[in-house]
Design a protein around this motif. Structure first.
Motif, mmCIF file in Angstrom:
data_model
loop_
_atom_site.group_PDB
_atom_site.id
_atom_site.type_symbol
_atom_site.label_atom_id
_atom_site.label_comp_id
_atom_site.label_asym_id
_atom_site.label_seq_id
_atom_site.Cartn_x
_atom_site.Cartn_y
_atom_site.Cartn_z
ATOM 1 N N PRO A 1 17.810 -100.307 -45.613
ATOM 2 C CA PRO A 1 19.139 -100.423 -44.951
ATOM 3 C C PRO A 1 19.995 -100.984 -46.139
ATOM 4 C CG PRO A 1 17.691 -102.292 -44.428
ATOM 5 C CD PRO A 1 16.662 -101.210 -45.093
ATOM 6 N N MET A 2 21.230 -100.607 -45.872
ATOM 7 C CA MET A 2 22.296 -101.193 -46.723
ATOM 8 C C MET A 2 22.608 -102.574 -45.901
ATOM 9 S SD MET A 2 22.856 -99.003 -49.402
ATOM 10 C CE MET A 2 21.091 -98.960 -49.263
ATOM 11 N N ILE B 1 18.592 -102.770 -53.874
ATOM 12 C CA ILE B 1 17.870 -103.684 -54.441
ATOM 13 C C ILE B 1 17.712 -105.100 -53.841
ATOM 14 C CG2 ILE B 1 17.807 -104.924 -56.719
ATOM 15 C CD1 ILE B 1 19.147 -102.346 -57.875
ATOM 16 N N CYS B 2 18.941 -105.487 -53.134
ATOM 17 C CA CYS B 2 19.094 -106.686 -52.789
ATOM 18 C C CYS B 2 18.672 -107.029 -51.313
ATOM 19 C CB CYS B 2 20.484 -107.090 -52.848
ATOM 20 S SG CYS B 2 20.931 -107.715 -54.441
ATOM 21 N N SER B 3 18.154 -105.719 -50.636
ATOM 22 C CA SER B 3 17.623 -105.822 -49.322
ATOM 23 C C SER B 3 16.297 -106.468 -49.070
ATOM 24 C CB SER B 3 17.686 -104.470 -48.575
ATOM 25 O OG SER B 3 16.884 -104.135 -47.473
ATOM 26 N N ASN B 4 16.362 -107.214 -48.026
ATOM 27 C CA ASN B 4 14.912 -107.861 -47.671
ATOM 28 C C ASN B 4 14.118 -106.902 -47.336
ATOM 29 O OD1 ASN B 4 16.330 -110.276 -47.499
ATOM 30 N ND2 ASN B 4 16.609 -110.354 -45.339
ATOM 31 N N GLU B 5 14.311 -105.376 -47.287
ATOM 32 C CA GLU B 5 13.402 -104.352 -46.880
ATOM 33 C C GLU B 5 13.237 -103.319 -48.017
ATOM 34 O OE1 GLU B 5 14.061 -102.755 -42.774
ATOM 35 O OE2 GLU B 5 15.495 -104.290 -42.709
ATOM 36 N N ARG C 1 21.504 -105.826 -40.575
ATOM 37 C CA ARG C 1 20.356 -106.060 -41.475
ATOM 38 C C ARG C 1 20.741 -106.557 -42.920
ATOM 39 N NH1 ARG C 1 17.575 -100.287 -40.102
ATOM 40 N NH2 ARG C 1 15.701 -101.278 -41.282
ATOM 41 N N ASN C 2 21.855 -107.220 -42.845
ATOM 42 C CA ASN C 2 22.125 -107.739 -44.044
ATOM 43 C C ASN C 2 21.082 -108.729 -44.667
ATOM 44 O OD1 ASN C 2 24.622 -108.238 -46.119
ATOM 45 N ND2 ASN C 2 24.341 -110.509 -45.447
ATOM 46 N N PRO C 3 20.967 -108.957 -45.932
ATOM 47 C CA PRO C 3 19.687 -109.867 -46.274
ATOM 48 C C PRO C 3 19.981 -111.424 -45.783
ATOM 49 C CG PRO C 3 21.326 -109.111 -48.230
ATOM 50 C CD PRO C 3 21.509 -108.114 -47.046
ATOM 51 N N ARG C 4 21.264 -111.724 -45.943
ATOM 52 C CA ARG C 4 21.301 -113.022 -45.376
ATOM 53 C C ARG C 4 21.762 -113.031 -43.585
ATOM 54 N NH1 ARG C 4 26.110 -117.609 -47.075
ATOM 55 N NH2 ARG C 4 25.858 -119.052 -45.316
#
Length: 381
Positions: free
Chosen positions: A264-265, A208-212, A362-365
């Motif tokens: 991605p996670m 849910i929190c991924s930028n992708e 690929r972490n959102p931050r």
């Protein structure tokens, strides 16, 4: 510009849920015209319960062998041993009954059988992006935990030489069918069932929190998260509650939709790979320890998505990291790296290795280097 993205569908053909495992597997084997069924199963279930014998009886003469020696984290040597036994038995279908390590092991065995892999070094030949033959011997999985690898075309295998968990990928190693039977999970130690449930929560949250993220993945993950948030405390309160166990199993299934469809996670998964492979921390416990701290560190980048997580867990308007922390504590799970005897003297090594996982970059931050990973580890210390 309108939101754009891509959704990839896996080659999993069906999920049967809420039905007795043995008779369901036997019917699936008949339907797929399997003549020589090879079992890869939990050693504990084989030794201490009648679940495996019940499965053998249901398959009758079509059962041609059983491998029950897959350790945690799926070491290469055990994959090769299982593949050699399956090859000798002339298997035309693999059935797994057990946890994530057994499931991942069978996925890797499929690649070994299709590509003539007979020793641990040769496994290098079937690691992505090397071209490989598609598996001909497919898999049916009956999971006993909630880590949900049975829904993924990825196998995590640990190279004992380097203590690094490596990913083997092929679209055809995802099982043909998954059977979710809450009855077979009653033998799973409660700590393992609950902690792998948090692993499934981690799939939901990082998806849910991924930028992708995608609307398709979010829809499944948000509902899966709600099922897990309700079901896991019910199982802890009453381990005999099969309806709650099935809710958790379905929640774990839905939790994999983002990952399997191409989302991605993030850092919780990436750091978790290192904690598991290097320090032998169980998969579920890595998520229990890392997920709230990763959420706290990521909040400047995705506060709006974190609000969706808190709401799905029944705590709209609260801090998602705090909600997750309290939820995990309420299940009696470890919450700090110190709880699993991982001290700050190891942080530099963990951070360096985590940067080489598929997920930390690929972490959102954005995580530019090991120093940022060490900041997250300090939050979880």
């Amino acid at each position: 510009m309108p939101h754009a993205g891509q959704v990839v569908f896996s080659r999993l053909e069906e999920v049967q849920f809420g039905k007795p495992a043995a008779e369901t597997v036997a019917e699936l084997a008949r339907r797929h015209q399997a003549e020589r069924v090879f079992l890869m199963v939990s050693g504990t279930l084989n030794r201490e319960t009648d679940e495996i014998e019940t499965l053998r009886r249901a398959l009758g003469n079509h059962c041609v062998g059983t491998f029950d020696r897959m350790p945690a984290h799926t070491p290469r040597s055990a994959v090769i041993a299982a593949a050699e036994q399956a090859r000798a038995a002339g298997a035309d279908l693999i059935v797994t009954l057990g946890g994530g390590s057994v499931t991942d092991g069978a996925k890797a065995v499929q690649l070994c059988l299709a590509n003539g892999i007979r020793d641990v070094d040769a496994l290098d030949k079937v690691r992505a992006p090397a071209p490989v033959n598609s598996p001909r011997v497919r898999q049916i999985s009956v999971p006993t935990t909630l880590s949900a690898g049975e829904f993924s075309p990825i196998s995590g295998v640990t190279d004992e030489r380097t203590r690094v968990k490596e990913l083997f990928r092929h679209p055809d190693i995802v099982p043909k069918a998954v059977v979710l039977d809450p009855a077979v999970t009653r033998h799973t130690p409660l700590w393992l069932f609950l902690s792998t449930g948090i692993r499934a929560v981690d799939h939901c949250v990082e998806g849910i929190c991924s930028n992708e993220s995608s609307p398709y993945g979010d829809a499944s993950a948000l509902h899966g998260l709600a099922l897990l948030a309700r079901g896991l405390p019910r199982v802890k309160a009453d381990p005999s509650d099969r309806d709650a166990r099935l809710d958790c199993q379905i929640g774990a299934w839905l939790s994999m939709t983002p990952l399997v469809s191409g989302v991605p996670m993030g850092a919780s998964h990436g750091i978790g790979y290192v904690l598991g492979a290097v320090f032998d921390v169980p998969h579920g416990h890595t998520s229990c320890i890392m997920l709230p701290s990763v959420m706290r560190w990521n909040k400047p980048a995705n506060a709006d998505k974190q609000a969706l997580v808190a709401a799905a867990m029944g705590h709209a308007g609260e801090e998602a990291a705090d909600v997750l922390d309290a939820f995990i504590r309420g299940l009696g799970m470890p919450r700090r790296l110190g709880d699993v005897k991982v001290g700050a003297d190891h942080f530099e090594r963990i951070a360096r290795q985590a940067m080489n996982t598929p997920w930390v970059p690929r972490n959102p931050r954005p995580i530019a280097g090991p120093a940022e990973v060490e900041e997250i580890l300090a939050l979880a210390a």
